[in-house]
Design a protein around this motif. Structure first.
Motif, PDB file in Angstrom:
ATOM      1  N   ALA A  87     -15.758   5.035   2.802  1.00 31.35           N
ATOM      2  CA  ALA A  87     -15.850   6.350   2.162  1.00 31.35           C
ATOM      3  C   ALA A  87     -15.373   6.317   0.715  1.00 31.35           C
ATOM      4  CB  ALA A  87     -15.046   7.379   2.953  1.00 31.35           C
ATOM      5  N   GLY A  88     -14.918   5.152   0.244  1.00 34.18           N
ATOM      6  CA  GLY A  88     -14.512   5.020  -1.147  1.00 34.18           C
ATOM      7  C   GLY A  88     -13.024   5.099  -1.400  1.00 34.18           C
ATOM      8  N   VAL A  89     -12.212   5.131  -0.347  1.00 33.62           N
ATOM      9  CA  VAL A  89     -10.759   5.177  -0.526  1.00 33.62           C
ATOM     10  C   VAL A  89     -10.265   3.817  -1.002  1.00 33.62           C
ATOM     11  CG1 VAL A  89      -8.536   5.491   0.625  1.00 33.62           C
ATOM     12  CG2 VAL A  89     -10.479   6.954   1.240  1.00 33.62           C
ATOM     13  N   LYS A  90      -9.517   3.817  -2.084  1.00 37.83           N
ATOM     14  CA  LYS A  90      -9.007   2.565  -2.641  1.00 37.83           C
ATOM     15  C   LYS A  90      -7.506   2.401  -2.470  1.00 37.83           C
ATOM     16  CE  LYS A  90     -12.639   1.756  -6.080  1.00 37.83           C
ATOM     17  NZ  LYS A  90     -13.604   2.667  -5.451  1.00 37.83           N
ATOM     18  N   LYS A  91      -6.794   3.513  -2.220  1.00 35.77           N
ATOM     19  CA  LYS A  91      -5.343   3.452  -2.052  1.00 35.77           C
ATOM     20  C   LYS A  91      -4.938   4.345  -0.885  1.00 35.77           C
ATOM     21  CE  LYS A  91      -4.668   3.074  -7.091  1.00 35.77           C
ATOM     22  NZ  LYS A  91      -4.265   1.666  -7.166  1.00 35.77           N
ATOM     23  N   GLY A  92      -4.047   3.839  -0.038  1.00 35.88           N
ATOM     24  CA  GLY A  92      -3.592   4.651   1.076  1.00 35.88           C
ATOM     25  C   GLY A  92      -2.704   3.888   2.029  1.00 35.88           C
ATOM     26  N   ILE A  93      -2.189   4.616   3.015  1.00 36.16           N
ATOM     27  CA  ILE A  93      -1.310   4.022   4.016  1.00 36.16           C
ATOM     28  C   ILE A  93      -1.680   4.567   5.390  1.00 36.16           C
ATOM     29  CG2 ILE A  93       0.468   5.772   3.543  1.00 36.16           C
ATOM     30  CD1 ILE A  93       2.564   3.682   4.361  1.00 36.16           C
ATOM     31  N   ILE A  94      -1.808   3.660   6.340  1.00 35.29           N
ATOM     32  CA  ILE A  94      -2.060   4.013   7.737  1.00 35.29           C
ATOM     33  C   ILE A  94      -0.845   3.527   8.519  1.00 35.29           C
ATOM     34  CG2 ILE A  94      -3.577   3.660   9.737  1.00 35.29           C
ATOM     35  CD1 ILE A  94      -5.782   2.869   7.645  1.00 35.29           C
ATOM     36  N   ASP A  95      -0.021   4.459   8.952  1.00 37.69           N
ATOM     37  CA  ASP A  95       1.223   4.134   9.632  1.00 37.69           C
ATOM     38  C   ASP A  95       1.141   4.651  11.066  1.00 37.69           C
ATOM     39  OD1 ASP A  95       3.765   3.820  10.593  1.00 37.69           O
ATOM     40  OD2 ASP A  95       4.771   4.921   8.989  1.00 37.69           O
ATOM     41  N   LEU A  96       0.995   3.724  12.020  1.00 36.64           N
ATOM     42  CA  LEU A  96       0.895   4.105  13.431  1.00 36.64           C
ATOM     43  C   LEU A  96       2.184   3.782  14.180  1.00 36.64           C
ATOM     44  CD1 LEU A  96      -2.762   3.022  14.306  1.00 36.64           C
ATOM     45  CD2 LEU A  96      -1.930   5.084  13.178  1.00 36.64           C
ATOM     46  N   GLY A  97       3.295   3.830  13.492  1.00 30.90           N
ATOM     47  CA  GLY A  97       4.588   3.633  14.139  1.00 30.90           C
ATOM     48  C   GLY A  97       4.812   2.184  14.532  1.00 30.90           C
ATOM     49  N   GLY A  98       5.504   1.425  13.696  1.00 33.39           N
ATOM     50  CA  GLY A  98       5.702  -0.002  13.945  1.00 33.39           C
ATOM     51  C   GLY A  98       4.513  -0.827  13.535  1.00 33.39           C
ATOM     52  N   ASN A  99       3.484  -0.134  13.062  1.00 34.01           N
ATOM     53  CA  ASN A  99       2.242  -0.789  12.646  1.00 34.01           C
ATOM     54  C   ASN A  99       1.779  -0.120  11.359  1.00 34.01           C
ATOM     55  OD1 ASN A  99      -0.612  -1.273  12.338  1.00 34.01           O
ATOM     56  ND2 ASN A  99      -0.616  -2.083  14.406  1.00 34.01           N
ATOM     57  N   VAL A 100       1.975  -0.786  10.232  1.00 35.88           N
ATOM     58  CA  VAL A 100       1.661  -0.214   8.927  1.00 35.88           C
ATOM     59  C   VAL A 100       0.548  -1.024   8.269  1.00 35.88           C
ATOM     60  CG1 VAL A 100       2.565   0.381   6.644  1.00 35.88           C
ATOM     61  CG2 VAL A 100       4.036   0.598   8.660  1.00 35.88           C
ATOM     62  N   LEU A 101      -0.522  -0.329   7.893  1.00 29.84           N
ATOM     63  CA  LEU A 101      -1.649  -0.981   7.227  1.00 29.84           C
ATOM     64  C   LEU A 101      -1.845  -0.314   5.875  1.00 29.84           C
ATOM     65  CD1 LEU A 101      -3.941  -3.025   7.368  1.00 29.84           C
ATOM     66  CD2 LEU A 101      -5.308  -1.348   8.604  1.00 29.84           C
ATOM     67  N   LEU A 102      -1.830  -1.113   4.817  1.00 31.97           N
ATOM     68  CA  LEU A 102      -1.864  -0.596   3.457  1.00 31.97           C
ATOM     69  C   LEU A 102      -3.201  -0.873   2.802  1.00 31.97           C
ATOM     70  CD1 LEU A 102       1.612  -2.065   2.723  1.00 31.97           C
ATOM     71  CD2 LEU A 102       1.134   0.352   3.126  1.00 31.97           C
ATOM     72  N   LEU A 103      -3.740   0.138   2.135  1.00 38.49           N
ATOM     73  CA  LEU A 103      -5.004   0.000   1.423  1.00 38.49           C
ATOM     74  C   LEU A 103      -4.711  -0.153  -0.061  1.00 38.49           C
ATOM     75  CD1 LEU A 103      -5.667   1.775   4.073  1.00 38.49           C
ATOM     76  CD2 LEU A 103      -7.739   2.396   2.845  1.00 38.49           C
ATOM     77  N   GLY A 104      -5.116  -1.284  -0.608  1.00 43.93           N
ATOM     78  CA  GLY A 104      -4.982  -1.478  -2.048  1.00 43.93           C
ATOM     79  C   GLY A 104      -3.558  -1.545  -2.532  1.00 43.93           C
ATOM     80  N   SER A 105      -3.378  -1.154  -3.788  1.00 42.69           N
ATOM     81  CA  SER A 105      -2.073  -1.219  -4.435  1.00 42.69           C
ATOM     82  C   SER A 105      -1.380   0.138  -4.401  1.00 42.69           C
ATOM     83  CB  SER A 105      -2.236  -1.679  -5.888  1.00 42.69           C
ATOM     84  OG  SER A 105      -3.115  -0.803  -6.585  1.00 42.69           O
ATOM     85  N   HIS A 106      -0.076   0.122  -4.627  1.00 43.85           N
ATOM     86  CA  HIS A 106       0.691   1.367  -4.634  1.00 43.85           C
ATOM     87  C   HIS A 106       0.329   2.191  -5.865  1.00 43.85           C
ATOM     88  CE1 HIS A 106       4.099   4.144  -4.635  1.00 43.85           C
ATOM     89  NE2 HIS A 106       4.274   3.809  -3.364  1.00 43.85           N
ATOM     90  N   PRO A 107       0.109   3.506  -5.721  1.00 42.17           N
ATOM     91  CA  PRO A 107      -0.358   4.327  -6.840  1.00 42.17           C
ATOM     92  C   PRO A 107       0.693   4.623  -7.909  1.00 42.17           C
ATOM     93  CG  PRO A 107      -0.006   5.681  -4.906  1.00 42.17           C
ATOM     94  CD  PRO A 107       0.167   4.270  -4.457  1.00 42.17           C
ATOM     95  N   ILE A 108       1.981   4.381  -7.621  1.00 41.11           N
ATOM     96  CA  ILE A 108       3.044   4.767  -8.557  1.00 41.11           C
ATOM     97  C   ILE A 108       3.900   3.581  -8.998  1.00 41.11           C
ATOM     98  CG2 ILE A 108       5.122   6.180  -8.879  1.00 41.11           C
ATOM     99  CD1 ILE A 108       3.925   8.208  -6.931  1.00 41.11           C
ATOM    100  N   ASN A 109       4.286   2.717  -8.082  1.00 46.40           N
ATOM    101  CA  ASN A 109       5.195   1.619  -8.424  1.00 46.40           C
ATOM    102  C   ASN A 109       4.632   0.748  -9.555  1.00 46.40           C
ATOM    103  OD1 ASN A 109       6.989   2.405  -6.436  1.00 46.40           O
ATOM    104  ND2 ASN A 109       6.203   0.975  -4.911  1.00 46.40           N
ATOM    105  N   PRO A 110       5.436   0.465 -10.571  1.00 51.96           N
ATOM    106  CA  PRO A 110       4.964  -0.313 -11.725  1.00 51.96           C
ATOM    107  C   PRO A 110       4.395  -1.686 -11.359  1.00 51.96           C
ATOM    108  CG  PRO A 110       7.088   0.707 -12.186  1.00 51.96           C
ATOM    109  CD  PRO A 110       6.827   0.929 -10.738  1.00 51.96           C
ATOM    110  N   ASP A 111       4.938  -2.305 -10.328  1.00 51.03           N
ATOM    111  CA  ASP A 111       4.437  -3.627  -9.941  1.00 51.03           C
ATOM    112  C   ASP A 111       3.257  -3.539  -8.977  1.00 51.03           C
ATOM    113  OD1 ASP A 111       5.672  -2.793  -7.632  1.00 51.03           O
ATOM    114  OD2 ASP A 111       7.136  -4.424  -7.548  1.00 51.03           O
ATOM    115  N   THR A 112       2.830  -2.310  -8.654  1.00 60.54           N
ATOM    116  CA  THR A 112       1.690  -2.001  -7.770  1.00 60.54           C
ATOM    117  C   THR A 112       1.920  -2.397  -6.321  1.00 60.54           C
ATOM    118  OG1 THR A 112       0.391  -4.050  -8.006  1.00 60.54           O
ATOM    119  CG2 THR A 112       0.133  -2.377  -9.733  1.00 60.54           C
ATOM    120  N   LEU A 113       3.123  -2.836  -5.962  1.00 64.67           N
ATOM    121  CA  LEU A 113       3.407  -3.279  -4.599  1.00 64.67           C
ATOM    122  C   LEU A 113       3.986  -2.151  -3.747  1.00 64.67           C
ATOM    123  CD1 LEU A 113       5.068  -6.734  -5.397  1.00 64.67           C
ATOM    124  CD2 LEU A 113       2.710  -6.316  -4.662  1.00 64.67           C
TER     125      LEU A 113
END
Length: 302
Positions: free
Chosen positions: A154-180
């Motif tokens: 759908a075109g999402v480039k940044k995001g977080i899917i947190d299913l409790g003990g299971n975290v899946l990250l999309l792309g880079s962090h939108p705010i942190n200077p190091d993008t991590l």
């Protein structure tokens, strides 16, 4: 799924996409549940020893993946473990320590080789009455990957899917200077949100399995929910928690379950040989071990 779910994305139509993701997760939970008598998976279990059941392609796919890994008796993963899980009931109010006779009887029902799969007709047949498939060790990772594929399409480039003990990250962090992204690793000896360390990651999955949340104590001995299919009892080793960092969440689910039977240093040694997979192991003696690839990406919290 027995946990709190947190979805966040950066997109022009975020509300629509998040609502659609929620609908899909509810649908997965309804169809894949081993605790809902009306789920499609339970229809397979209820037909054990009677007949094969046609299932949806995604359920068939996950059962097929699960069986392929479960037939290797050297690891802890076994999707046929259902009868043993429901005997002990660890994590529920009526948890108990079964008799040896009860355990021995259930051990005859948890052989993954007795799961028959018909690829052409997408049918699943459990050879013995009383057998039950439980996909709990894999389902959240599978769900997270499916939601990620939907959002990326759908075109999402940044995001977080947190299913409790299971975290899946999309792309880079939108705010942190190091993008991590900063992902916390739970301290297994303290209450929730007390961290043993932080992982710096980008576009990765972080899955943690531990013995610290689903336990019960009987006659002074503590029992947890990760079982040894050979003995019928919870696995005995020096692992308090195991975290896997990988590209796909299902990989993390597979490895946290498969390797939980091993000893801490052996886990690190083996994972170091696998490309694009890293690990953090916390032992019962509070020792923290990490694979080579995380040397610069794991920050211990004092």
């Amino acid at each position: 799924m027995g946990t709190t779910i947190n979805l966040q994305i950066e997109h022009e139509f975020s509300h629509y996409l998040l609502n659609e993701a929620k609908k899909r997760l509810l649908d997965y939970e309804k169809r894949f549940s081993a605790n809902d008598a009306n789920s499609l998976l339970m229809k397979v279990n209820q037909s054990a020893g009677i007949e094969a059941v046609a299932v949806d392609p995604d359920i068939f796919e996950l059962i097929k993946i699960g069986k392929a890994y479960s037939v290797d008796s050297s690891n802890t993963l076994n999707i046929a473990i259902g009868p043993l899980i429901k005997l002990w009931k660890i994590g529920f109010s009526d948890a108990k320590v079964p008799t040896q006779a009860e355990i021995d009887e259930r051990l005859t029902l948890i052989d993954p080789n007795l799961i028959q799969l018909n690829d052409e007709k997408q049918r699943v047949y459990l050879e013995r009455k009383g057998m039950e498939i439980d996909l709990g060790a894999l389902a959240k990772g599978f769900f997270a990957d499916q939601i990620k594929h939907f959002l990326k399409k759908a075109g999402v480039k940044k995001g977080i899917i947190d299913l409790g003990g299971n975290v899946l990250l999309l792309g880079s962090h939108p705010i942190n200077p190091d993008t991590l992204w900063r992902v916390g690793v739970q301290n297994p000896f303290m209450t929730r949100n007390n961290l043993a360390g932080l992982l710096n990651v980008k576009d990765k999955s972080v899955v943690t399995s531990g013995i610290y949340e689903r336990t019960f104590v009987y006659n002074g001995e503590e029992y947890h929910h990760i079982f040894d299919s050979k003995t019928g009892y919870p696995v005995k080793n020096n692992i308090a928690s195991l975290t896997i960092v990988s590209k796909e969440s299902l990989t993390g689910e597979l490895y946290t379950t498969m390797y939980y039977k091993a000893e801490a240093h052996d886990i690190i040694k083996q994972i170091n040989q696998i490309q694009d997979v890293e690990a953090v192991v916390i032992t019962k003696e509070s020792e923290i071990l990490i694979t080579h690839g995380l040397v610069n990406d794991f920050i211990k919290v004092d």
